[in-house]
Enzyme design. Structure first.
Site, PDB file in Angstrom:
ATOM      1  N   ASP A 125     -92.797  45.931 -61.713  1.00 13.98           N
ATOM      2  CA  ASP A 125     -91.426  46.086 -62.208  1.00 13.98           C
ATOM      3  C   ASP A 125     -91.387  47.087 -63.355  1.00 13.98           C
ATOM      4  O   ASP A 125     -92.395  47.350 -64.005  1.00 13.98           O
ATOM      5  CB  ASP A 125     -90.904  44.748 -62.764  1.00 13.98           C
ATOM      6  N   GLN A 154     -85.423  53.258 -62.814  1.00 10.12           N
ATOM      7  CA  GLN A 154     -84.086  52.783 -63.183  1.00 10.12           C
ATOM      8  C   GLN A 154     -83.113  53.981 -63.283  1.00 10.12           C
ATOM      9  O   GLN A 154     -83.327  54.897 -64.092  1.00 10.12           O
ATOM     10  CB  GLN A 154     -84.145  52.083 -64.541  1.00 10.12           C
ATOM     11  N   ARG A 175     -89.251  51.387 -55.832  1.00  9.71           N
ATOM     12  CA  ARG A 175     -87.994  50.626 -55.807  1.00  9.71           C
ATOM     13  C   ARG A 175     -87.026  51.333 -56.752  1.00  9.71           C
ATOM     14  O   ARG A 175     -87.382  51.628 -57.894  1.00  9.71           O
ATOM     15  CB  ARG A 175     -88.198  49.194 -56.293  1.00  9.71           C
ATOM     16  N   LYS A 178     -80.580  50.096 -60.711  1.00  5.23           N
ATOM     17  CA  LYS A 178     -79.791  50.683 -61.805  1.00  5.23           C
ATOM     18  C   LYS A 178     -80.498  50.478 -63.148  1.00  5.23           C
ATOM     19  O   LYS A 178     -80.413  51.311 -64.029  1.00  5.23           O
ATOM     20  CB  LYS A 178     -78.418  50.026 -61.871  1.00  5.23           C
ATOM     21  N   GLY A 179     -81.170  49.346 -63.299  1.00  7.71           N
ATOM     22  CA  GLY A 179     -81.805  49.020 -64.587  1.00  7.71           C
ATOM     23  C   GLY A 179     -81.028  47.910 -65.265  1.00  7.71           C
ATOM     24  O   GLY A 179     -79.830  48.033 -65.494  1.00  7.71           O
ATOM     25  N   HIS A 218     -76.761  45.766 -55.290  1.00 11.41           N
ATOM     26  CA  HIS A 218     -75.718  44.988 -54.611  1.00 11.41           C
ATOM     27  C   HIS A 218     -74.408  45.763 -54.639  1.00 11.41           C
ATOM     28  O   HIS A 218     -73.359  45.234 -54.316  1.00 11.41           O
ATOM     29  CB  HIS A 218     -75.504  43.633 -55.299  1.00 11.41           C
ATOM     30  N   ARG A 279     -83.429  35.253 -72.554  1.00 10.09           N
ATOM     31  CA  ARG A 279     -83.650  36.670 -72.920  1.00 10.09           C
ATOM     32  C   ARG A 279     -82.803  37.578 -72.043  1.00 10.09           C
ATOM     33  O   ARG A 279     -82.184  38.520 -72.507  1.00 10.09           O
ATOM     34  CB  ARG A 279     -85.128  37.027 -72.755  1.00 10.09           C
ATOM     35  N   ARG A 280     -82.773  37.260 -70.743  1.00  8.71           N
ATOM     36  CA  ARG A 280     -82.008  38.076 -69.804  1.00  8.71           C
ATOM     37  C   ARG A 280     -80.518  38.087 -70.151  1.00  8.71           C
ATOM     38  O   ARG A 280     -79.878  39.118 -70.232  1.00  8.71           O
ATOM     39  CB  ARG A 280     -82.133  37.502 -68.402  1.00  8.71           C
TER      40      ARG A 280
HETATM   41  C1  LIG Z   1     -84.840  43.490 -55.850  1.00  8.61           C
HETATM   42  C2  LIG Z   1     -84.440  43.912 -57.221  1.00  8.61           C
HETATM   43  C3  LIG Z   1     -85.410  44.201 -58.147  1.00  8.61           C
HETATM   44  C4  LIG Z   1     -85.068  44.630 -59.429  1.00  8.61           C
HETATM   45  N1  LIG Z   1     -86.039  45.025 -60.305  1.00  8.61           N
HETATM   46  C5  LIG Z   1     -85.700  45.551 -61.492  1.00  8.61           C
HETATM   47  C6  LIG Z   1     -86.666  46.090 -62.370  1.00  8.61           C
HETATM   48  O1  LIG Z   1     -87.869  46.123 -62.089  1.00  8.61           O
HETATM   49  N2  LIG Z   1     -86.242  46.586 -63.560  1.00  8.61           N
HETATM   50  C7  LIG Z   1     -84.922  46.595 -63.923  1.00  8.61           C
HETATM   51  O2  LIG Z   1     -84.598  47.070 -65.014  1.00  8.61           O
HETATM   52  N3  LIG Z   1     -83.982  46.055 -63.120  1.00  8.61           N
HETATM   53  C8  LIG Z   1     -84.336  45.558 -61.918  1.00  8.61           C
HETATM   54  N4  LIG Z   1     -83.368  45.052 -61.089  1.00  8.61           N
HETATM   55  C9  LIG Z   1     -81.989  44.809 -61.590  1.00  8.61           C
HETATM   56  C10 LIG Z   1     -81.103  46.007 -61.366  1.00  8.61           C
HETATM   57  O3  LIG Z   1     -81.552  47.060 -62.193  1.00  8.61           O
HETATM   58  C11 LIG Z   1     -79.644  45.697 -61.712  1.00  8.61           C
HETATM   59  O4  LIG Z   1     -79.523  45.209 -62.987  1.00  8.61           O
HETATM   60  C12 LIG Z   1     -79.007  44.695 -60.776  1.00  8.61           C
HETATM   61  O5  LIG Z   1     -79.465  44.840 -59.483  1.00  8.61           O
HETATM   62  C13 LIG Z   1     -77.494  44.886 -60.786  1.00  8.61           C
HETATM   63  O6  LIG Z   1     -77.189  46.204 -60.424  1.00  8.61           O
HETATM   64  P1  LIG Z   1     -76.469  46.592 -59.033  1.00  8.61           P
HETATM   65  O7  LIG Z   1     -77.080  47.841 -58.530  1.00  8.61           O
HETATM   66  O8  LIG Z   1     -76.473  45.441 -58.124  1.00  8.61           O
HETATM   67  O9  LIG Z   1     -75.004  47.027 -59.480  1.00  8.61           O
HETATM   68  P2  LIG Z   1     -73.885  46.191 -60.365  1.00  8.61           P
HETATM   69  O10 LIG Z   1     -72.784  47.183 -60.450  1.00  8.61           O
HETATM   70  O11 LIG Z   1     -74.502  45.713 -61.573  1.00  8.61           O
HETATM   71  O12 LIG Z   1     -73.552  45.023 -59.397  1.00  8.61           O
HETATM   72  C14 LIG Z   1     -72.787  45.179 -58.220  1.00  8.61           C
HETATM   73  C15 LIG Z   1     -72.212  43.804 -57.869  1.00  8.61           C
HETATM   74  O13 LIG Z   1     -73.293  42.931 -57.510  1.00  8.61           O
HETATM   75  C16 LIG Z   1     -73.095  41.638 -58.064  1.00  8.61           C
HETATM   76  N5  LIG Z   1     -74.201  41.352 -58.983  1.00  8.61           N
HETATM   77  C17 LIG Z   1     -75.085  42.234 -59.505  1.00  8.61           C
HETATM   78  N6  LIG Z   1     -76.013  41.602 -60.268  1.00  8.61           N
HETATM   79  C18 LIG Z   1     -75.684  40.301 -60.249  1.00  8.61           C
HETATM   80  C19 LIG Z   1     -76.243  39.136 -60.830  1.00  8.61           C
HETATM   81  N7  LIG Z   1     -77.335  39.196 -61.596  1.00  8.61           N
HETATM   82  N8  LIG Z   1     -75.648  37.943 -60.562  1.00  8.61           N
HETATM   83  C20 LIG Z   1     -74.560  37.859 -59.746  1.00  8.61           C
HETATM   84  N9  LIG Z   1     -73.977  38.921 -59.177  1.00  8.61           N
HETATM   85  C21 LIG Z   1     -74.527  40.125 -59.423  1.00  8.61           C
HETATM   86  C22 LIG Z   1     -71.757  41.652 -58.762  1.00  8.61           C
HETATM   87  O14 LIG Z   1     -70.777  41.218 -57.851  1.00  8.61           O
HETATM   88  C23 LIG Z   1     -71.549  43.103 -59.081  1.00  8.61           C
HETATM   89  O15 LIG Z   1     -70.195  43.462 -59.157  1.00  8.61           O
HETATM   90  C24 LIG Z   1     -83.691  44.682 -59.786  1.00  8.61           C
HETATM   91  C25 LIG Z   1     -82.720  44.377 -58.850  1.00  8.61           C
HETATM   92  C26 LIG Z   1     -83.067  44.024 -57.566  1.00  8.61           C
HETATM   93  C27 LIG Z   1     -81.987  43.748 -56.587  1.00  8.61           C
END
Ligand SMILES: Cc1cc2nc3c(=O)[nH]c(=O)nc-3n(C[C@H](O)[C@H](O)[C@H](O)COP(=O)(O)OP(=O)(O)OC[C@H]3O[C@@H](n4cnc5c(N)ncnc54)[C@H](O)[C@@H]3O)c2cc1C
Length: 297
Positions: A125, A154, A175, A178-179, A218, A279-280
Site C-alpha cells: 500500500d 495516489q 494499483r 485517489k489517495g 468507486h 486514525r482513518r
Molecule cells: C482496493 C483499494 C485499495 C486502496 N489502497 C489505498 C492505498 O494504498 N493508499 C491510499 O492512500 N488509498 C487507498 N485506497 C483509498 C482510495 O485512495 C480512496 O480514498 C477511496 O477509494 C475513495 O476514493 P474513490 O476513488 O472511491 O472516490 P470518492 O470520490 O472518494 O468516492 C466515490 C464514491 O464512493 C463511495 N465511497 C468511497 N469511499 C467510501 C468509503 N470509505 N465508505 C463508503 N463509501 C465510500 C461514496 O459513495 C463516494 O461518493 C484504496 C482504495 C481501494 C478501493
C-alpha cells in the site's frame, strides 16, 4: 472539510468504541483469520477476487512487525490450503518502515518469499506523503528479486505523474487510487475535479505502457473512463482488474462484474480495528459521511 466532518474529527476521542465499530463495521471482516476466511469464501462464491490485509500501521516496536510477518504467513497458508482467490496487501509502516528501513526490507522479503512459495502475489500500500520516497525505493529494490510484487500510486499527489513514468518503464504492477490521506496543498491536488482528471491521465499512462493496473475506485466517472480506455486499447480482461473496498458500493461492483470485468475486493481484518479506524476517520472524516449516507440508503 465540511462543518460536520470537522465536528466528527474533533469529537472522535470521546466517541464510545461501539459507535466507532459501527463506522468500521462495513469495511472489516472481523478480528481473526477465521473471520477473514469466511468473508473470502463468500466473496469468491460471488465471483469476486479478494485482497486480504491485516490491520496495523505506524508500529513503534519491532515485535509488532514480527508478529505481522507471522500473521501474513499464516494467512497465505490458509488461503493456499483452501484454494481461495485472494492475494495480500501490506503496509510499510506496519512492517517497520518508521523504525528501521533495513528491518522493513527484510520483513517484506520474508513475506514475498513465502507468498512466492505459495504462488501468491503481494501488493504494498501507499501511505501518507512523508513515506512515499522510502516506499518506492523499497518497491524498486524488492522488485529486483520478486516478480510477485506490486505497488500503489495516489492520483491526489502532484508528484504521481513522475512516479508513474518510472513505474511504467519498469512495467510495474500498479494499483491506482485517489489517495485516502488529506495532504497539504503544496504536495497534493485538493480540487476533486483535478484529482479525477489526474487519475484518468495516470491510468492512460500505465495502461498504454502495458502495465497491469488495479483500478481502485468507486467513482463511476472514473470507472466509465477506465471502460473507455480498456476498449480503446483493446485490452483483454487479464490485463487489468477493478478494485473496491469491502462494504462500499456493492451494487456498482456487481454491475462491473456482470459486465465481464474482474473485480477484487480489499478486505482487512485483525484486532487493531479500533486505533486503525479512529486514525482513518480523524485523517479523513469524509469517510464517516460516506458511511452515514450508505446506512440511510
Ligand atoms: C482496493 C483499494 C485499495 C486502496 N489502497 C489505498 C492505498 O494504498 N493508499 C491510499 O492512500 N488509498 C487507498 N485506497 C483509498 C482510495 O485512495 C480512496 O480514498 C477511496 O477509494 C475513495 O476514493 P474513490 O476513488 O472511491 O472516490 P470518492 O470520490 O472518494 O468516492 C466515490 C464514491 O464512493 C463511495 N465511497 C468511497 N469511499 C467510501 C468509503 N470509505 N465508505 C463508503 N463509501 C465510500 C461514496 O459513495 C463516494 O461518493 C484504496 C482504495 C481501494 C478501493
Amino acid at each position: 472539510m465540511s462543518v460536520l466532518d470537522k465536528l466528527i474529527a474533533v469529537s472522535l476521542p470521546i466517541v464510545p468504541k461501539p459507535i466507532v465499530r459501527v463506522f468500521a463495521g462495513p469495511y472489516i471482516a472481523g478480528e481473526t483469520l477465521d473471520d477473514q476466511i469466511r468473508v473470502i469464501e463468500k466473496l469468491n462464491g460471488e465471483g469476486l477476487m479478494v485482497a486480504s490485509s491485516i490491520l496495523g500501521e505506524l508500529v513503534t516496536r519491532r515485535e509488532e512487525s514480527e508478529e505481522a510477518v507471522r500473521d501474513y504467513k499464516n494467512a497465505l497458508d490458509a488461503i493456499h490450503a483452501r484454494k481461495l482467490d485472494s492475494n495480500i496487501h501490506i503496509k510499510p509502516t506496519h512492517l517497520g518502515l518508521k523504525l528501521d528501513k533495513e528491518f522493513c526490507y527484510d520483513n517484506i522479503c520474508t513475506i514475498l518469499e513465502h507468498a512466492k512459495s505459495k504462488g501468491n502475489f503481494v501488493r504494498m500500500d501507499m501511505e501518507d506523503s512523508p513515506t512515499i520516497d522510502d516506499t518506492l525505493d523499497l518497491y524498486f529494490r524488492v522488485k529486483q528479486d520478486f516478480d510477485n510484487f506490486g505497488c500503489v500510486i495516489q492520483a491526489r499527489m502532484r508528484r504521481s505523474l513522475e512516479d508513474v513514468r518510472r513505474l511504467a518503464k519498469a512495467r510495474a504492477n500498479v494499483r491506482l487510487c485517489k489517495g485516502v490521506y488529506l495532504e497539504p496543498r503544496e504536495r497534493a491536488y485538493t480540487d476533486p475535479r483535478i484529482i479525477q482528471d489526474n487519475y484518468a491521465m495516470l491510468l492512460q499512462e500505465l495502461l498504454s505502457a502495458g502495465c497491469y493496473v488495479g483500478i481502485a475506485t468507486h467513482d463511476e466517472v472514473l470507472i466509465w473512463n477506465a471502460y473507455r480506455l480498456i476498449d480503446k486499447l483493446g485490452l483483454e480482461r487479464h490485463q487489468y482488474e477493478f478494485q473496491m473496498l469491502h462494504g462500499v458500493e456493492r451494487e456498482l461492483r456487481g454491475i462491473i462484474r456482470d459486465a465481464g470485468h474482474r473485480l477484487r475486493v480489499a478486505v482487512p481484518y485483525g484486532p487493531s480495528w479500533y486505533p486503525y479506524s479512529v486514525r482513518r476517520l480523524r485523517k479523513n472524516p469524509a469517510i464517516a459521511g460516506y458511511v452515514l449516507k450508505a446506512m440511510f440508503k
